[in-house]
Write a protein that holds these residues in place. Structure first.
Motif, PDB file in Angstrom:
ATOM      1  N   LEU A 146      -7.116 -29.790-136.122  1.00 45.94           N
ATOM      2  CA  LEU A 146      -6.899 -30.897-137.057  1.00 45.94           C
ATOM      3  C   LEU A 146      -5.984 -31.918-136.398  1.00 45.94           C
ATOM      4  N   TYR A 147      -5.988 -33.144-136.953  1.00 48.14           N
ATOM      5  CA  TYR A 147      -5.125 -34.189-136.407  1.00 48.14           C
ATOM      6  C   TYR A 147      -3.743 -34.039-137.034  1.00 48.14           C
ATOM      7  N   PRO A 148      -2.739 -33.553-136.280  1.00 46.72           N
ATOM      8  CA  PRO A 148      -1.456 -33.197-136.903  1.00 46.72           C
ATOM      9  C   PRO A 148      -0.752 -34.343-137.639  1.00 46.72           C
ATOM     10  N   PRO A 149      -0.782 -35.602-137.121  1.00 42.87           N
ATOM     11  CA  PRO A 149      -0.003 -36.600-137.835  1.00 42.87           C
ATOM     12  C   PRO A 149      -0.688 -37.140-139.087  1.00 42.87           C
ATOM     13  N   LEU A 150      -1.958 -36.789-139.295  1.00 38.67           N
ATOM     14  CA  LEU A 150      -2.707 -37.397-140.399  1.00 38.67           C
ATOM     15  C   LEU A 150      -2.789 -36.458-141.593  1.00 38.67           C
ATOM     16  N   LYS A 151      -2.784 -37.045-142.778  1.00 39.26           N
ATOM     17  CA  LYS A 151      -2.988 -36.257-143.989  1.00 39.26           C
ATOM     18  C   LYS A 151      -4.423 -35.716-144.001  1.00 39.26           C
ATOM     19  N   VAL A 152      -4.630 -34.683-144.809  1.00 38.53           N
ATOM     20  CA  VAL A 152      -5.960 -34.078-144.898  1.00 38.53           C
ATOM     21  C   VAL A 152      -7.013 -35.142-145.200  1.00 38.53           C
TER      22      VAL A 152
END
Lengths: 320, 385
Positions: B88-94
Motif C-alpha cells: 500500500l502507499y504509506p503516506p496516503l489514506k485508504v
C-alpha cells in the motif's frame, strides 16, 4: 518522603538488582556504579568545551573588552543597543538571510533533481554516485580558490565560453551587482553534492513495493513523485534543509575566500561583519552580540524546521 | 474481463543456470478462477509478475483478451495485482490508495468517489477509508490491497499469495470472501499460492508447478484424484499420499521386498502393471481401511503409531523403511503393537513409473463419476478445519 529516600535501607535499591546480591565483590559493584559516568564522560567534556567559551563570550559582551586595551569595564547592554542601532548590522542581517535563502533554494532544487536522475540503474548513474563524494572531500576554501582561478579574467577557463555567449566582461565577484550571484554559484558548486548524497540515500531507502504498485496503477512520473515520493521523502528533505540552512546562515569560509564581504560591503554577512569587528578592528566585545544574534536565528530556524520534520516523519510512516 | 493465454512462456535469470519458468503453456478462460500452485521457488510468482509486467519475458507470449501484451507497460495491460506484502502507499489514506489508479487515468472526481465507495462496500472497508495503512491490521490491509486491485475493473485480476501473511482464522474468512467476490464480479482471476487447500477451495482449475515446469493443469478434483505424476500426488493432500516402491512378484502380487507387505494385483490394475518388474504405488490415507479381521486380499501388518485428531484417527503401519498412514473414522480400538489387516480400496490406487514418476494410465480415469463424489466429501473434511 525525602527522609525515607536517604535512609540506609533504600540505598541498595539505587544499584542494579544484581549489584545488591551479597555474593558479588565490592570491586565489581563499584565498577558497575561508575560505568554510567564513564560512558557519559566524553559527552560531558565536549559539552563543557562548548559551554565555557559560550558563557565566557556572553560575559564579555557586557564589557568594553578589546584586544588592544588592557582595562575592562562593565557597560551593561551598550554593545547590544549599539548593534541594534547600527545600519551595518541590519545590512549584514539582510545579506545573511539573502545568501542563506538563495543558496539553500538553489542547492535543494538542484540536489533533489540530480538525486532523482541518479536513482537509476544505468552505468552513468552508478559511476556518478561514486564520484559524488569527491567534492565533499575538498575544503570549501579550496573550492572557492579553484573558482577564483576558473573565473580569472586572464587565465580562467570560463572566460572563453563566457565571451562566446556575449558575456566576456562579466565581472563575477569583482562587481557589487554579480558578487552575490558568484557566491551562490560557488556555494552551490561546493554543497550541492552534499544535498544529492543525502537525498539519494533517502530515495534508496524508500520501500520498493509501493513503486511496483504504482507501476501497475499508472500515472505520470510527476504524479507518482507528487503523491508517493514527496511525502515519503519529506523527512529526509527537511533534515537536509535544516543542515543547509544552518550552515549557510553561518557561512564564512566561502565568502571570506571569494569576496571578503566586498566589493564595498555588498556581501558583508553577519559572520564577516563580526569577524571584521573582532579582529582587524580589535572590537571583540562589539562583535559578540552579532554572533549571539546569529546563533539565536539559527537555533530558531532549526527548531521550527525540526518540528516540521517530526510531523513529516509521522505522515510518511502513515501514523498521522 | 478477458481470457489470459500463456504460450511457451519462459523466464531465465542471467545468473541462473536453469529457467525460472520453463515453456509454460496455460489458457485461462474468461471469468475463470485458476490457481498457480507449487512449492516456493517453483516459478509461480515469477509467472504472475511476468503477466503483470513487473518482470521481463525471456521468450514466449502473454495474451490478454487475444492481445499480445509482452511489451506493454504494466499500466496498459489491464491487470490488477494484489501484492503479497500489500504494497500500500504509506503516506496516503485508504481512500487515496484506492483512487490512485483512477486519478492516474484522469477520471473525474465524482466518478472516482463513486467507484471507491462501491468497491469499499463490496470489500466491507467503508469505515477504513479515512485511515492510513499503518493504522490497519494485516487482514484489513489485505482487503484494501485487493480493493485497490479490483477498483480499476481489471481484465485479469492477479492475487499473489494474498492469504499467506494472515493468521489461520482470518485466512479462512478471507478465502470465503474471495470466493464470494469472484462469484459476484466474475473477474478472470489468477491466484498464486503454496497452500493446496487455498487452491482447492478457490480455483476452478489448478496449475501445479515445480521447478519452473507445469506438472498438471486441471480441476481440483481431477488434480487431487488423478495426479499426473508423483510430484503432484505428493504435493496435494494432507496427510500426504502414501507413495512407495513395490516389486512385482510372479505377476500376481505387489510386494515390498523383505517385509510382510504383499498386495494381490487386482483386475482393475492388471493392465497397467503389464510386464513391469517394479513400480511405485500411491494411495491416499483415506483409501486404506484398517480392520482386525482378515479378509480376502488384505495385507497383514502391525500398528506402530496412532494419532487421534478428533475428527479422524490416523494409524501408521511400518513395512521396513516404509510407513503407511491410514486415515479412518475416530476409534479408540487401535494401539501401537496391535496386529491388523489393511484393505486397499481398488479405485484409490495410483500407479507411477518408478523411473519418470509419471502416472500409469489407461485413459479411462475421468469417467468414474460416483468415485469423484466420494472423493469430494473427503477433501471437504480438511478444508473446513
Amino acid at each position: 518522603m525525602s527522609t525515607t529516600l536517604s535512609s540506609p535501607q533504600t540505598q541498595p535499591s539505587a544499584l542494579p538488582p544484581e549489584g545488591s546480591a551479597s555474593k558479588e565483590s565490592s570491586a565489581h559493584a563499584r565498577r558497575r556504579r561508575f560505568r554510567p559516568y564513564l560512558v557519559l564522560a566524553p559527552a560531558l567534556i565536549l559539552t563543557i568545551g562548548i559551554f565555557i567559551p559560550f558563557i565566557a563570550a556572553i560575559c564579555l559582551s557586557f564589557t568594553d573588552y578589546s584586544l588592544n586595551s588592557s582595562d575592562v569595564s562593565f557597560i551593561g547592554f551598550d554593545n547590544y543597543l549599539s548593534m541594534l542601532q547600527s545600519s551595518d548590522f541590519w545590512h549584514s542581517l539582510g545579506i545573511t538571510i539573502e545568501y542563506a535563502f538563495l543558496c539553500t533554494t538553489v542547492e535543494m532544487l538542484l540536489g533533489v533533481g540530480v538525486a532523482l536522475l541518479l536513482n537509476d540503474e544505468n552505468i552513468v548513474a552508478r559511476f556518478l554516485r561514486i564520484v559524488l563524494i569527491f567534492p565533499l572531500m575538498i575544503a570549501p576554501v579550496i573550492g572557492t580558490l579553484i573558482w577564483k582561478l576558473i573565473t580569472n579574467p586572464s587565465v580562467g577557463i570560463l572566460v572563453g565560453p563566457m565571451r562566446m555567449i556575449g558575456l566576456g566582461d562579466f565581472k563575477w565577484a569583482a562587481s557589487p551587482d554579480s558578487a552575490m550571484f558568484s557566491l551562490v554559484v560557488v556555494d552551490a558548486w561546493v554543497y550541492t553534492p552534499f544535498v544529492i548524497i543525502l537525498v539519494l540515500a533517502g530515495l534508496r531507502s524508500l520501500p520498493k513495493s509501493p513503486y511496483e504498485a504504482a507501476l501497475i496503477d499508472g500515472g505520470s512520473p510527476w504524479f507518482v513523485f507528487k503523491n508517493l515520493t514527496l511525502p515519503m521523502l519529506a523527512p529526509v528533505l527537511l533534515i537536509t534543509l535544516v543542515f543547509r540552512l544552518m550552515l549557510s546562515l553561518q557561512e564564512f569560509s566561502i565568502i571570506f575566500a571569494l569576496t571578503e564581504g566586498g566589493p564595498g560591503d555588498a556581501t558583508m554577512s553577519l559572520s564577516l561583519q563580526a569577524y571584521n569587528r573582532a579582529f582587524p578592528f580589535y572590537g571583540l566585545a562589539e562583535a559578540i552580540p552579532m554572533m549571539l544574534f546569529l546563533w539565536a536565528l539559527v537555533y530558531l530556524v532549526s527548531f521550527i524546521l525540526i518540528g516540521f520534520w517530526r510531523r513529516a516523519q509521522q505522515r510518511a510512516a502513515g501514523v498521522a | 474481463m478477458a481470457e489470459l493465454i500463456l504460450k511457451t512462456l519462459t523466464k531465465v535469470y542471467t545468473q541462473a543456470q536453469s529457467a525460472a519458468v520453463d515453456e509454460l503453456n496455460l489458457g485461462v478462460r474468461d471469468g475463470e478462477f485458476i490457481a498457480l500452485l507449487g512449492p516456493s521457488g517453483c516459478g509461480k510468482s515469477t509467472t504472475l509478475r511476468m503477466v503483470a509486467g513487473l518482470e521481463s519475458v525471456t521468450s514466449g507470449e502473454i495474451r490478454i483478451g487475444n492481445k499480445l501484451v509482452n511489451d506493454l507497460h504494466p499500466k496498459d495491460r489491464g491487470v490488477g495485482l494484489a501484492f503479497e506484502n500489500y504494497a500500500l502507499y504509506p503516506p496516503l489514506k485508504v481512500r487515496d490508495n484506492l483512487a490512485f489508479n483512477l486519478r492516474a487515468h484522469g477520471l473525474g472526481a465524482k466518478e472516482i468517489n463513486r467507484r471507491v465507495d462501491e468497491i469499499a462496500r463490496t470489500l466491507q472497508i467503508q469505515e477504513l477509508l479515512d485511515l492510513k495503512p499503518a493504522a490497519l491490521s494485516s487482514g484489513q490491509k489485505q482487503r484494501v490491497n485487493m480493493a485497490r486491485a479490483m477498483v480499476r475493473r481489471p481484465s485479469v485480476l492477479l492475487l499473489d499469495e494474498p492469504l499467506s501473511h494472515l493468521d489461520a482464522r482470518l485466512r479462512v474468512e478471507l478465502r470465503t470472501e474471495i470466493k464470494r467476490l469472484h462469484a459476484e464480479q466474475r473477474f478472470t482471476t489468477v491466484i498464486v499460492t503454496h497452500d493446496q487447500l487455498e487452491a482447492m477451495a478457490l480455483a476452478d482449475r489448478i496449475a501445479v508447478m515445480n521447478e519452473g515446469k507445469l506438472q498438471q493443469f486441471d480441476t481440483p478434483l481431477e488434480v487431487f484424484n488423478h495426479p499426473a505424476n508423483e510430484f503432484v500426488a505428493g504435493f496435494l493432500g494432507e496427510p500426504p499420499m502414501n507413495i512407495f516402491r513395490t516389486a512385482v512378484a510372479d505377476s500376481r502380487r505387489l510386494v515390498i521386498p523383505d517385509t510382510d507387505f504383499a498386495l494381490p494385483i487386482m483386475p482393475a490394475i492388471q493392465k497397467l502393471v503389464g510386464s513391469r518388474k517394479e513400480l511405485k504405488l500411491g494411495i491416499r490415507p483415506w483409501g486404506i481401511r484398517v480392520s482386525q479381521t482378515q479378509t480376502d486380499g488384505a495385507v497383514p501388518g502391525v500398528v506402530v503409531v496412532v494419532e487421534d485428531l478428533g475428527d479422524e484417527t490416523r494409524v501408521g503401519i511400518r513395512y521396513g523403511e516404509v510407513l503407511i498412514m491410514s486415515s479412518i473414522p475416530v476409534t479408540r480400538r487401535y494401539r501401537p503393537g496391535l496386529p491388523v489387516f489393511l484393505n486397499f480400496n481398488e479405485e484409490d490406487l495410483n500407479l507411477f513409473d518408478p523411473m519418470t514418476g509419471e502416472r500409469l494410465s489407461d485413459g479411462s480415469d475421468s469417467s468414474n463419476q460416483p468415485y469423484e463424489n466420494a472423493a469430494e466429501n473427503e477433501i471437504q473434511a480438511p478444508v473446513s478445519r
